[in-house]
Design an enzyme around this catalytic site. Structure first.
Site, PDB file in Angstrom:
ATOM      1  N   HIS A 103      -1.705  -4.156   3.919  1.00  0.00           N
ATOM      2  CA  HIS A 103      -2.153  -4.554   5.249  1.00  0.00           C
ATOM      3  C   HIS A 103      -2.428  -6.053   5.247  1.00  0.00           C
ATOM      4  O   HIS A 103      -3.102  -6.566   4.354  1.00  0.00           O
ATOM      5  CB  HIS A 103      -3.413  -3.765   5.621  1.00  0.00           C
ATOM      6  CG  HIS A 103      -4.115  -4.315   6.828  1.00  0.00           C
ATOM      7  ND1 HIS A 103      -3.452  -4.606   8.000  1.00  0.00           N
ATOM      8  CD2 HIS A 103      -5.430  -4.632   7.036  1.00  0.00           C
ATOM      9  CE1 HIS A 103      -4.323  -5.083   8.877  1.00  0.00           C
ATOM     10  NE2 HIS A 103      -5.520  -5.108   8.323  1.00  0.00           N
ATOM     11  N   CYS A 154      -6.226  -0.323  11.624  1.00  0.00           N
ATOM     12  CA  CYS A 154      -5.175  -1.010  10.872  1.00  0.00           C
ATOM     13  C   CYS A 154      -4.282  -0.063  10.064  1.00  0.00           C
ATOM     14  O   CYS A 154      -3.210  -0.461   9.598  1.00  0.00           O
ATOM     15  CB  CYS A 154      -5.794  -2.049   9.942  1.00  0.00           C
ATOM     16  SG  CYS A 154      -6.889  -3.207  10.781  1.00  0.00           S
ATOM     17  N   ASN A 206      -4.164 -11.121  11.421  1.00  0.00           N
ATOM     18  CA  ASN A 206      -4.376  -9.679  11.274  1.00  0.00           C
ATOM     19  C   ASN A 206      -4.001  -9.001  12.586  1.00  0.00           C
ATOM     20  O   ASN A 206      -4.730  -9.091  13.575  1.00  0.00           O
ATOM     21  CB  ASN A 206      -5.841  -9.417  10.923  1.00  0.00           C
ATOM     22  CG  ASN A 206      -6.140  -7.940  10.693  1.00  0.00           C
ATOM     23  OD1 ASN A 206      -5.340  -7.063  11.031  1.00  0.00           O
ATOM     24  ND2 ASN A 206      -7.299  -7.656  10.127  1.00  0.00           N
TER      25      ASN A 206
END
Length: 321
Positions: A248, A112, A278
């Site tokens: 994030h 990520c 996500n």
């Protein structure tokens, strides 16, 4: 000599998976998912769609927004944990499709944190004089790594790509970026198979993303908050100097917890996780492009981006837009 973001773009696949769709797959409800994650929908690549396809779509938007010719590009840096192939690296497909010529392409895997890692690398190349214009991407086809019978993970993730053009500038743009990693937590979030380990006795249920959600939450919040504070301290700035925080987009609870740790008002936090889930390396550039295109981020604004991913990896970047 500085690097400055001069254009952004994003791409989300046409296929949308809502919480109501997931209700048909596992024991959950739309309300349960929204309450615990903030996610309402996520996108999934089509069978014939690849990570590079999404990157190409996002890159074309960014190039148009920057008002540059593709041939001005000196480098392509792509953060992804789900490339098309082991090799060629995904940047080769992107460069060829965009007609960039024989520019170097770097593909890196930092989960990520991939986009922030890419921004850091591009900035260093520009400051060194090795490049004047770089295409940086974060992209994932991460739904291909999911067990759709596992409620803990299938509700969270989605596919997409985000892009940014970094160009040499006489004015400060990227003020500071920093990267980090700690393999001590490698067993909390991982994908268990790969070429180096082999695929002997492959188990279709174990051959998916494995995650200890509770443990990841705690480490993610503390690490991102620490990375953000460290970046501001390095610049001798306060959180009050920040116009926008782009964390994030893992889930809403993590985003809110990081915001509280930093004591930044909620209306200064860019949140798009509800629309795409996500998306790993794609999440920050997707959120950045949304906020630029809808007019929230304006010229002169100070933007703090901070990421955290499996490994664990993390990174921060402070940008004067």
């Amino acid at each position: 000599m500085y690097s400055k973001i001069v254009g952004t773009g994003r791409y989300l696949p046409d296929k949308v998976i809502t919480n109501f769709d997931i209700e048909k797959l596992v024991d959950t409800t739309d309300e349960w998912i929204k309450t615990r994650t903030g996610i309402e929908r996520r996108h999934s690549v089509a069978e014939d769609e690849t990570t590079s396809d999404m990157c190409i779509g996002a890159a074309r938007q960014a190039i148009e927004a920057a008002g540059i010719d593709p041939t001005e590009m000196d480098m392509v840096v792509t953060g992804t944990a789900s490339p098309d192939n082991v090799f060629p690296n995904v940047g080769c497909y992107i460069s060829n499709a965009l007609g960039l010529g024989d520019v170097p392409t770097i593909t890196l895997e930092a989960a990520c944190s991939g986009f922030i890692y890419g921004v850091n690398i591009a900035d260093l190349y520009i400051k060194s004089g090795e490049a004047k214009c770089c295409l940086v991407l974060g992209a994932e086809s991460i739904t291909r790594l999911l067990d759709w019978s596992n409620r803990e993970t299938c509700v969270l993730f989605g596919d997409g790509a985000g892009a940014a053009i970094l160009k040499q500038s006489d004015e400060p743009g990227l003020l500071y970026s920093s990267l980090g990693a700690d393999g001590a937590h490698k067993d909390l979030l991982y994908y268990p198979y790969g070429v180096g380990k082999g695929f002997d006795n492959f188990d279709p249920h174990l051959g998916t993303i494995q995650m200890d959600g509770h443990a990841v939450f705690k480490v993610a919040v503390s690490t991102m908050a620490k990375a953000a504070k460290s970046a501001l301290e390095h610049l001798k700035m306060n959180i009050s100097d920040v116009d926008w925080l782009i964390p994030h987009q893992a889930n809403l609870r993590i985003i809110q917890a990081v915001g509280k740790r930093l004591s930044i008002p909620e209306d200064k936090v860019i949140t798009t996780v509800q629309d795409h889930g996500n998306t790993s390396a794609a999440s920050i550039p997707l959120a950045l492009d949304v906020a630029v295109k809808d007019g929230r981020i304006k010229s002169g604004d100070l933007v703090l981006m901070v990421a955290f991913g499996g490994g664990f990896t993390w990174g921060s970047a402070v940008v004067r837009y």
